[in-house]
Write a protein that holds these residues in place. Structure first.
Motif, PDB file in Angstrom:
ATOM      1  N   LYS A 130       1.067  -1.294  -0.213  1.00  0.00           N
ATOM      2  CA  LYS A 130      -0.028   0.046   0.045  1.00  0.00           C
ATOM      3  C   LYS A 130       0.892   1.253  -0.090  1.00  0.00           C
ATOM      4  CE  LYS A 130      -3.791   2.424   2.794  1.00  0.00           C
ATOM      5  NZ  LYS A 130      -4.428   2.232   3.913  1.00  0.00           N
ATOM      6  N   ALA A 131       1.862   1.301   0.872  1.00  0.00           N
ATOM      7  CA  ALA A 131       2.683   2.587   0.957  1.00  0.00           C
ATOM      8  C   ALA A 131       3.439   2.596  -0.354  1.00  0.00           C
ATOM      9  CB  ALA A 131       3.776   2.324   2.082  1.00  0.00           C
ATOM     10  N   ALA A 132       4.147   1.642  -1.043  1.00  0.00           N
ATOM     11  CA  ALA A 132       4.777   1.442  -2.293  1.00  0.00           C
ATOM     12  C   ALA A 132       4.084   2.118  -3.379  1.00  0.00           C
ATOM     13  CB  ALA A 132       5.457   0.247  -2.726  1.00  0.00           C
ATOM     14  N   ARG A 133       2.663   1.560  -3.442  1.00  0.00           N
ATOM     15  CA  ARG A 133       1.930   2.235  -4.555  1.00  0.00           C
ATOM     16  C   ARG A 133       1.600   3.500  -4.335  1.00  0.00           C
ATOM     17  NH1 ARG A 133      -0.628  -2.957  -3.458  1.00  0.00           N
ATOM     18  NH2 ARG A 133      -2.188  -1.893  -2.237  1.00  0.00           N
ATOM     19  N   ASP A 134       1.244   4.086  -3.094  1.00  0.00           N
ATOM     20  CA  ASP A 134       1.060   5.631  -2.876  1.00  0.00           C
ATOM     21  C   ASP A 134       2.297   6.306  -3.296  1.00  0.00           C
ATOM     22  OD1 ASP A 134      -0.477   7.513  -1.384  1.00  0.00           O
ATOM     23  OD2 ASP A 134       1.395   7.821  -0.425  1.00  0.00           O
ATOM     24  N   LEU A 135       3.653   6.059  -2.965  1.00  0.00           N
ATOM     25  CA  LEU A 135       4.741   6.706  -3.373  1.00  0.00           C
ATOM     26  C   LEU A 135       4.784   6.895  -4.775  1.00  0.00           C
ATOM     27  CD1 LEU A 135       7.128   8.257  -2.871  1.00  0.00           C
ATOM     28  CD2 LEU A 135       8.240   6.024  -2.463  1.00  0.00           C
ATOM     29  N   LEU A 136       4.436   5.548  -5.522  1.00  0.00           N
ATOM     30  CA  LEU A 136       4.689   5.564  -6.960  1.00  0.00           C
ATOM     31  C   LEU A 136       3.708   6.422  -7.693  1.00  0.00           C
ATOM     32  CD1 LEU A 136       5.389   1.847  -7.288  1.00  0.00           C
ATOM     33  CD2 LEU A 136       7.123   3.754  -7.679  1.00  0.00           C
ATOM     34  N   ALA A 195      12.067   8.073  -0.925  1.00  0.00           N
ATOM     35  CA  ALA A 195      11.318   7.020  -0.149  1.00  0.00           C
ATOM     36  C   ALA A 195      11.449   7.470   1.543  1.00  0.00           C
ATOM     37  CB  ALA A 195      11.860   5.673  -0.526  1.00  0.00           C
ATOM     38  N   ASN A 196      12.675   8.129   1.807  1.00  0.00           N
ATOM     39  CA  ASN A 196      12.700   8.247   3.289  1.00  0.00           C
ATOM     40  C   ASN A 196      11.511   9.225   3.543  1.00  0.00           C
ATOM     41  OD1 ASN A 196      14.787   7.019   5.138  1.00  0.00           O
ATOM     42  ND2 ASN A 196      16.006   7.272   3.234  1.00  0.00           N
ATOM     43  N   VAL A 197      11.544  10.410   2.896  1.00  0.00           N
ATOM     44  CA  VAL A 197      10.980  11.579   3.219  1.00  0.00           C
ATOM     45  C   VAL A 197       9.425  10.997   2.799  1.00  0.00           C
ATOM     46  CG1 VAL A 197       9.907  13.843   2.277  1.00  0.00           C
ATOM     47  CG2 VAL A 197      12.356  13.283   2.273  1.00  0.00           C
ATOM     48  N   HIS A 198       8.881  10.452   2.231  1.00  0.00           N
ATOM     49  CA  HIS A 198       7.682   9.849   1.917  1.00  0.00           C
ATOM     50  C   HIS A 198       7.311   9.025   3.358  1.00  0.00           C
ATOM     51  CE1 HIS A 198       4.477   6.734   0.658  1.00  0.00           C
ATOM     52  NE2 HIS A 198       4.020   7.923   0.166  1.00  0.00           N
ATOM     53  N   ARG A 199       8.227   8.167   3.849  1.00  0.00           N
ATOM     54  CA  ARG A 199       7.864   7.319   4.727  1.00  0.00           C
ATOM     55  C   ARG A 199       7.606   7.840   6.102  1.00  0.00           C
ATOM     56  NH1 ARG A 199       6.772   5.206   8.613  1.00  0.00           N
ATOM     57  NH2 ARG A 199       6.668   3.223   9.557  1.00  0.00           N
ATOM     58  N   TYR A 200       8.942   8.854   6.118  1.00  0.00           N
ATOM     59  CA  TYR A 200       9.131   9.425   7.794  1.00  0.00           C
ATOM     60  C   TYR A 200       8.124  10.727   7.780  1.00  0.00           C
ATOM     61  CZ  TYR A 200      11.899   5.368   8.439  1.00  0.00           C
ATOM     62  OH  TYR A 200      12.533   4.276   8.491  1.00  0.00           O
ATOM     63  N   ARG A 201       7.661  11.251   6.721  1.00  0.00           N
ATOM     64  CA  ARG A 201       6.817  12.566   6.940  1.00  0.00           C
ATOM     65  C   ARG A 201       5.496  12.288   6.279  1.00  0.00           C
ATOM     66  NH1 ARG A 201      11.522  16.997   4.775  1.00  0.00           N
ATOM     67  NH2 ARG A 201      13.243  16.277   6.128  1.00  0.00           N
ATOM     68  N   GLY A 202       5.183  11.134   6.010  1.00  0.00           N
ATOM     69  CA  GLY A 202       3.709  10.889   5.432  1.00  0.00           C
ATOM     70  C   GLY A 202       3.570  10.876   4.240  1.00  0.00           C
ATOM     71  N   VAL A 203       4.066  12.003   3.486  1.00  0.00           N
ATOM     72  CA  VAL A 203       3.778  12.234   2.265  1.00  0.00           C
ATOM     73  C   VAL A 203       4.982  12.706   1.602  1.00  0.00           C
ATOM     74  CG1 VAL A 203       1.465  12.905   2.640  1.00  0.00           C
ATOM     75  CG2 VAL A 203       3.141  14.737   2.905  1.00  0.00           C
ATOM     76  N   LEU A 204       5.274  12.998   0.182  1.00  0.00           N
ATOM     77  CA  LEU A 204       6.235  13.657  -0.393  1.00  0.00           C
ATOM     78  C   LEU A 204       6.247  14.807   0.214  1.00  0.00           C
ATOM     79  CD1 LEU A 204       6.193  12.669  -4.042  1.00  0.00           C
ATOM     80  CD2 LEU A 204       7.891  11.864  -2.316  1.00  0.00           C
ATOM     81  N   PRO A 205       7.340  15.584   0.095  1.00  0.00           N
ATOM     82  CA  PRO A 205       7.492  16.803   0.548  1.00  0.00           C
ATOM     83  C   PRO A 205       6.211  17.772   0.316  1.00  0.00           C
ATOM     84  CG  PRO A 205       9.583  16.280  -0.198  1.00  0.00           C
ATOM     85  CD  PRO A 205       8.688  15.314  -0.759  1.00  0.00           C
ATOM     86  N   GLY A 206       5.732  18.797   1.389  1.00  0.00           N
ATOM     87  CA  GLY A 206       4.986  19.563   0.898  1.00  0.00           C
ATOM     88  C   GLY A 206       5.061  20.263  -0.222  1.00  0.00           C
ATOM     89  N   SER A 207       6.341  20.387  -0.504  1.00  0.00           N
ATOM     90  CA  SER A 207       6.548  21.223  -1.790  1.00  0.00           C
ATOM     91  C   SER A 207       7.731  20.736  -2.670  1.00  0.00           C
ATOM     92  CB  SER A 207       6.859  22.812  -1.778  1.00  0.00           C
ATOM     93  OG  SER A 207       7.847  22.845  -1.045  1.00  0.00           O
ATOM     94  N   ARG A 208       7.944  20.574  -3.817  1.00  0.00           N
ATOM     95  CA  ARG A 208       9.229  20.297  -4.293  1.00  0.00           C
ATOM     96  C   ARG A 208      10.245  20.666  -3.783  1.00  0.00           C
ATOM     97  NH1 ARG A 208       8.832  21.752  -9.888  1.00  0.00           N
ATOM     98  NH2 ARG A 208       7.348  23.270  -9.393  1.00  0.00           N
ATOM     99  N   ALA A 209      10.193  22.083  -3.633  1.00  0.00           N
ATOM    100  CA  ALA A 209      11.349  22.931  -2.846  1.00  0.00           C
ATOM    101  C   ALA A 209      11.754  22.215  -1.634  1.00  0.00           C
ATOM    102  CB  ALA A 209      11.053  24.328  -2.479  1.00  0.00           C
ATOM    103  N   ASP A 210      11.269  21.394  -1.054  1.00  0.00           N
ATOM    104  CA  ASP A 210      11.712  20.956   0.398  1.00  0.00           C
ATOM    105  C   ASP A 210      12.493  19.790  -0.276  1.00  0.00           C
ATOM    106  OD1 ASP A 210      10.248  22.529   1.919  1.00  0.00           O
ATOM    107  OD2 ASP A 210       8.591  21.068   2.216  1.00  0.00           O
ATOM    108  N   LEU A 211      12.153  19.028  -1.300  1.00  0.00           N
ATOM    109  CA  LEU A 211      12.816  17.713  -1.515  1.00  0.00           C
ATOM    110  C   LEU A 211      14.060  18.083  -2.059  1.00  0.00           C
ATOM    111  CD1 LEU A 211      13.140  14.653  -1.875  1.00  0.00           C
ATOM    112  CD2 LEU A 211      11.994  14.838  -4.021  1.00  0.00           C
ATOM    113  N   TYR A 212      14.041  19.227  -2.995  1.00  0.00           N
ATOM    114  CA  TYR A 212      15.318  19.666  -3.667  1.00  0.00           C
ATOM    115  C   TYR A 212      16.185  20.279  -2.538  1.00  0.00           C
ATOM    116  CZ  TYR A 212      12.251  19.426  -7.864  1.00  0.00           C
ATOM    117  OH  TYR A 212      11.512  19.294  -8.958  1.00  0.00           O
ATOM    118  N   GLY A 213      15.727  21.009  -1.693  1.00  0.00           N
ATOM    119  CA  GLY A 213      16.696  21.398  -0.501  1.00  0.00           C
ATOM    120  C   GLY A 213      17.462  20.213   0.156  1.00  0.00           C
TER     121      GLY A 213
END
Length: 1007
Positions: free
Chosen positions: A331-337, A360-378
């Protein structure tokens, strides 16, 4: 003293043992002298050799004893097993190089390892960016084991971008050898991280790899007994894995280490060697004699496998229960993909294993992908600029935040110049001033070497620099705008697509009021699109601005909306809809979201093309549009390309759709003529459905069909009189030609006359029962008159027969006038009433046989409609199922008309053939009826005429009657065409009445 006595003894021995020689020397003192000298030299040589042999034997004895002692020690120590037991758990853990904010558990390497692919490639053409080269990993993907463990040892250089999985590959390779050594030619892996041994190699360039590994193991109190590694290297039993040539910081030291690797290969040539490096580091310090392999980008299947493995490992550790863990992980993998599929800018980064792990780490431990792409790029910039160096304990001469600040300024300058690539002098100018303020020790060249090696800024060509991915340039420029408070610059550029992503990355962490207001003031498609997206991504936006944006969207759907406003909003919505694309396993890019009712409605309004197949009912705007034809899907695609100002979109191929996770549906593909579906084809019409439709027709047109049968009886009776003379003349001529073969002319003529009587009498007998069958008193008079006419044709004298035929003709015209006009038209009744019509099967085989069969059997008023339907469907040879395509129905009607006429003319040309069967092909009536059917049906199929109930019934019945005209199996294609017309009009009728819900949808792919 010892040597003299030896000489004396030898002389005596020679003198006593060889008396003949002594006699020879008597009287020859010179010869005796030289012989004595020679003997003495020989004696001396023998004595010296005996001394050497004794010394060598003593030394060999000592060495043998020592070697035997070491062998016993090695055997007793079990060092091979100890080394294996030590290395396996050491190599088990994966590298912890994700975001700073990861969880409590780092998965084991084997739990998440997805074997990276390799591609032979020149070092000068190796990929240097994090994700850049789309061509890496094409047709030549290979595994490392395809090169290792061969009969001839290999020397490999594995090059890859930062985070591409080079170190992980070496660690997993070492584990595979240790776990199953007996399956390998070379059973001892020797893994060294070159960054840890630079000082030792520079200080002693001849130091062996075994010595370095022994020093490494000594840190763990593990001692190599009896030169165990040297002996394995000498025997060619090792795979030497050398990681991180590029992580040797100084260029001179890197060259020294590369030369040291070459020396090790020469010293131990029977072993496999693998050295890894980033391309930039390897180009400046190459190892000669290597096969260079480029690490390939992850493809979609590898991304999917990795995400599922990563979540599976995590959930097994958390839950413990295998079934629960598997369900939660899936379920979590499908959600991330799914989230990645809906974010194309992030999906592009998944080709890099490190970046994928971070997501994957951000998605797992923060519940979702970053609230914005900027967070992930940071997160990515931090990891690439300094956190990985800290993890590996590499020296850091300039703090990471300062490095990023310098790159932010460079990225902003590149955005101003609207370029992705800049020469070195521009880079040095952009960073020199800022670098002087931050450090006196770090020069521009040192800074460039540092950031180039980490993979964020790369030297794409000699002296030309760019960011590894344009996304990072846009992100760093947005950070610079926020740092220097330059939001007004972005507000001035809302119509410039070049600044779009930078603006969106900026508003993700800032107040977007000024930018959105500027977009609304501009009101261009580009600016309004930016306004909608900014409203979605902005961390702050004034409520009144959100209300204005929502009002704009709703205004496009107002019935009285100005055309220019609707066109403008259509462009915005099209662009937003098609921005959500995913990449299939084959590399195609598809927008998985079906076209919506709202978007299709705008297309209809814009083009002025209403779709009669879709009733004017209320459809939810955001729901997929369903029931469109293939031609409509193609036309919609053309409109999308026109309104978006490109030719980038098309209908997908079937194999591309098979790669998507779509619900049960049907989707138009290719040229819009074929459907891809995971369910029953929505165009399928079974014979049971078609028979039910015919039964409804007969029940509704009970009286009309009775009149049709009476008209047929009258026409056939009239034409039989005309046929008699025609056939008699024809038979007489044939009989005369065949008389020489014994044919009796009188017998032949008698048979023709009898046949001309038998048919009318059979019809008359059928009409005797007609009144009871039809059950409609209004037809009793017409039935009686029809019977009288038919009997007169068979039995009355010629004068009375003429009067009866005139009465029958008038009755037939009256009955035709009482029929639905469309029924009379498609059955070509006006032509059938024409006195010049060809008498052969005047209204077709099906109606002729139906009349006598229907009225001569056990037909009653209650069952005659069902019997009519049964006969019609059987004689038209219905298959199961029929799959008519609405767009092809009009061409099918045209093709059927052409083929009927061609077959009829071909039969007429062969009429003189003695074997010709006049009942096997289509009649003249079939030709006329096919023409009329096309005239009636084509406008309905092309949606230029309404789908009226009477028209549907007429098309269906006429098509089935024409399908039964030809019984020759070689002409089965013609029958299938007519049956397809009957099924097609049934399909359209069922949909128009709401009995069948359509499922055809539109999904677009990029060209």
């Amino acid at each position: 003293m010892g040597r003299t006595s030896n000489r004396a003894r030898l002389a005596a021995a020679l003198a006593g043992g060889v008396p003949s020689v002594v006699g020879l020397l008597e009287g020859r003192p010179g010869l005796a002298f030289w012989l004595l000298v020679l003997c003495e030299a020989a004696v001396a040589a023998l004595v010296y050799a005996a001394d050497i042999v004794g010394d060598v034997a003593a030394k060999w004895k000592e060495r043998a004893v020592k070697g035997l002692d070491q062998a016993v020690l090695r055997w007793l120590s079990g060092f091979g097993r100890k080394y294996r037991d030590f290395m396996l758990p050491l190599l088990r853990a994966s590298e912890a190089q994700g975001p700073a904010n990861t969880g409590f558990y780092q998965p084991d390497l084997e739990e998440i390892f997805v074997d990276v692919s390799l591609e032979p490639r020149s070092p000068d053409k190796a990929q240097v960016g994090l994700v850049g080269d789309d061509h890496v990993g094409g047709e030549e993907r290979r595994r490392l084991w395809e090169f290792l463990d061969q009969p001839q040892p290999q020397v490999l250089a594995v090059l890859g971008a930062p985070g591409s999985g080079k170190t992980t590959l070496l660690r997993q390779t070492g584990r595979e050898i240790l776990k199953q050594p007996r399956r390998r030619r070379r059973r001892v892996p020797m893994l060294l991280y070159l960054r840890d041994h630079v000082a030792s190699i520079v200080a002693s360039p001849r130091i062996s790899v075994a010595a370095l590994l022994r020093r490494e193991l000594a840190r763990y109190d593990i001692e190599d007994p009896g030169n165990w590694f040297e002996r394995r290297l000498a025997a060619g039993s090792c795979v030497v894995l050398l990681d991180g040539l590029d992580e040797v910081a100084r260029q001179k030291d890197r060259e020294t280490v590369a030369a040291w690797v070459e020396h090790q290969v020469r010293q131990y040539p029977r072993n496999d060697f693998v050295v890894t490096s980033r391309p930039h580091g390897y180009r400046t310090a190459r190892v000669t004699g290597t096969i260079v392999l480029q690490v390939c980008n992850f493809n979609d299947s590898q991304v999917t496998e990795f995400v599922h493995r990563w979540y599976g490992a995590l959930e097994r550790r958390i839950t413990g229960a295998a079934d629960t863990a598997r369900q939660r992980a899936d379920k979590a993998a499908r959600d991330l993909l799914d989230r990645l599929a809906q974010a194309p800018s992030l999906h592009q980064l998944t080709v890099n294993p490190l970046l994928l792990t971070m997501m994957a780490n951000v998605h797992r431990y923060r519940g979702v992908l970053p609230g914005s792409r900027a967070d992930l790029y940071g997160e990515i910039c931090e990891v690439m600029l300094w956190r990985r160096q800290e993890t590996k304990k590499l020296p850091v001469e300039l703090r990471g935040d300062r490095k990023e600040a310098l790159l932010r300024g460079l990225a902003y300058r590149m955005m101003e110049q609207q370029t992705r690539d800049v020469p070195k002098d521009v880079v040095t100018t952009a960073i020199r001033a800022g670098l002087r303020r931050m450090s006196r020790e770090v020069g521009v060249e040192d800074f460039l070497a540092d950031v180039s090696s980490n993979g964020l800024l790369i030297e794409r060509e000699s002296g030309i620099y760019s960011f590894a991915h344009h996304t990072f340039q846009e992100y760093l420029a947005a950070c610079h705008v926020r740092d220097k408070r330059l939001a007004h610059v972005l507000a001035e550029k809302v119509d410039d697509v070049w600044w779009r992503e930078t603006t969106l990355l900026y508003v993700a962490g800032a107040d977007a009021d000024g930018i959105v207001a500027a977009c609304l003031e501009s009101a261009s498609v580009t600016a309004l699109l930016l306004a909608f997206d900014s409203a979605e991504e902005a961390s702050e936006l004034a409520p009144e601005l959100r209300d204005r944006i929502d009002g704009l969207l709703d205004s496009a759907y107002a019935p009285d909306a100005p055309a220019d406003r609707r066109r403008l909003m259509a462009g915005v919505l099209v662009t937003r809809h098609l921005r959500r694309v995913v990449r299939t396993a084959g590399g195609a890019r598809i927008c998985p979201q079906p076209v919506t009712n709202g978007l299709y409605w705008l297309y209809q309004k814009e083009t002025g093309w209403p779709d009669p197949d879709r009733q004017e009912t209320e459809h939810a705007r955001d729901e997929p549009v369903r029931g469109v034809r293939g031609t409509d899907a193609v036309a919609f695609t053309n409109w999308v390309n026109k309104i978006s100002g490109s030719q980038a979109y098309r209908l997908p191929d079937a194999d591309q759709l098979a790669d998507l996770s779509l619900p049960p549906c049907a989707v138009w593909t290719g040229t819009g003529q074929e459907l891809w579906t995971r369910q029953r084809n929505p165009h399928q019409v079974s014979d049971s459905v078609l028979m039910a439709a015919v039964a409804d027709d007969v029940a509704r047109w009970n009286t009309a069909l009775a009149r049709l049968l009476l008209v047929h009886a009258l026409v056939e009776a009239r034409l039989l009189t005309l046929q008699l003379e025609y056939v008699l003349d024809n038979v007489r001529g044939k009989a005369q030609r065949r008389h020489v073969r014994g044919m009796d002319l009188d017998v032949a003529l008698s048979k023709v006359r009898q046949r001309s009587k038998d048919r009318p009498l059979a019809i008359a007998r059928a009409l005797e029962r007609a009144k009871g069958v039809f059950g409609d008193g209004r037809l009793d008079e017409a039935i009686d008159l029809t019977r009288d006419v038919v009997q007169a044709v068979a039995l009355a004298p010629k004068a009375e027969r003429k009067r009866a035929l005139d009465l029958g003709a008038a009755l037939a015209r009256k009955l035709v006038g009482e029929l639905p006009p469309v029924l009379a038209k498609v059955f070509a009744l006006p032509k059938a009433l024409d006195q010049t019509a060809t008498p052969h099967r005047p209204m077709g085989r099906v109606l002729a046989n139906l009349f006598t069969w229907l009225l001569s059997g056990s037909t009653t008023p209650d069952n005659w409609p069902a019997r009519f339907c049964e006969w019609l469907c059987v004689t038209s040879q219905l298959p199961d199922p029929l799959v008519p395509t609405p767009d092809l129905l009009a061409p099918t009607a045209t093709a059927a008309r052409k083929e009927v006429i061609a077959l009829y003319h071909a039969a007429a040309e062969d009429d003189e053939d003695e074997e010709q069967d006049v009942d096997s092909g289509p009649s003249a009536w079939a030709c006329v009826a096919a023409v009329e059917l096309e005239r009636v049906a084509a406008p309905v199929f092309e949606r230029s005429a309404p789908l009226e109930p009477d028209t549907v019934t007429a098309i269906r019945l006429a098509a089935l009657c024409l399908a039964g005209e030809v019984t020759d199996p070689q002409e089965a294609a013609l029958c299938r065409r007519f049956r397809a017309l009957a099924a097609g009009v049934t399909l359209l009728q069922r949909r128009s009445t709401g009995q069948w819900q359509p499922t055809e949808m539109i999904i677009l792919a990029t060209a």
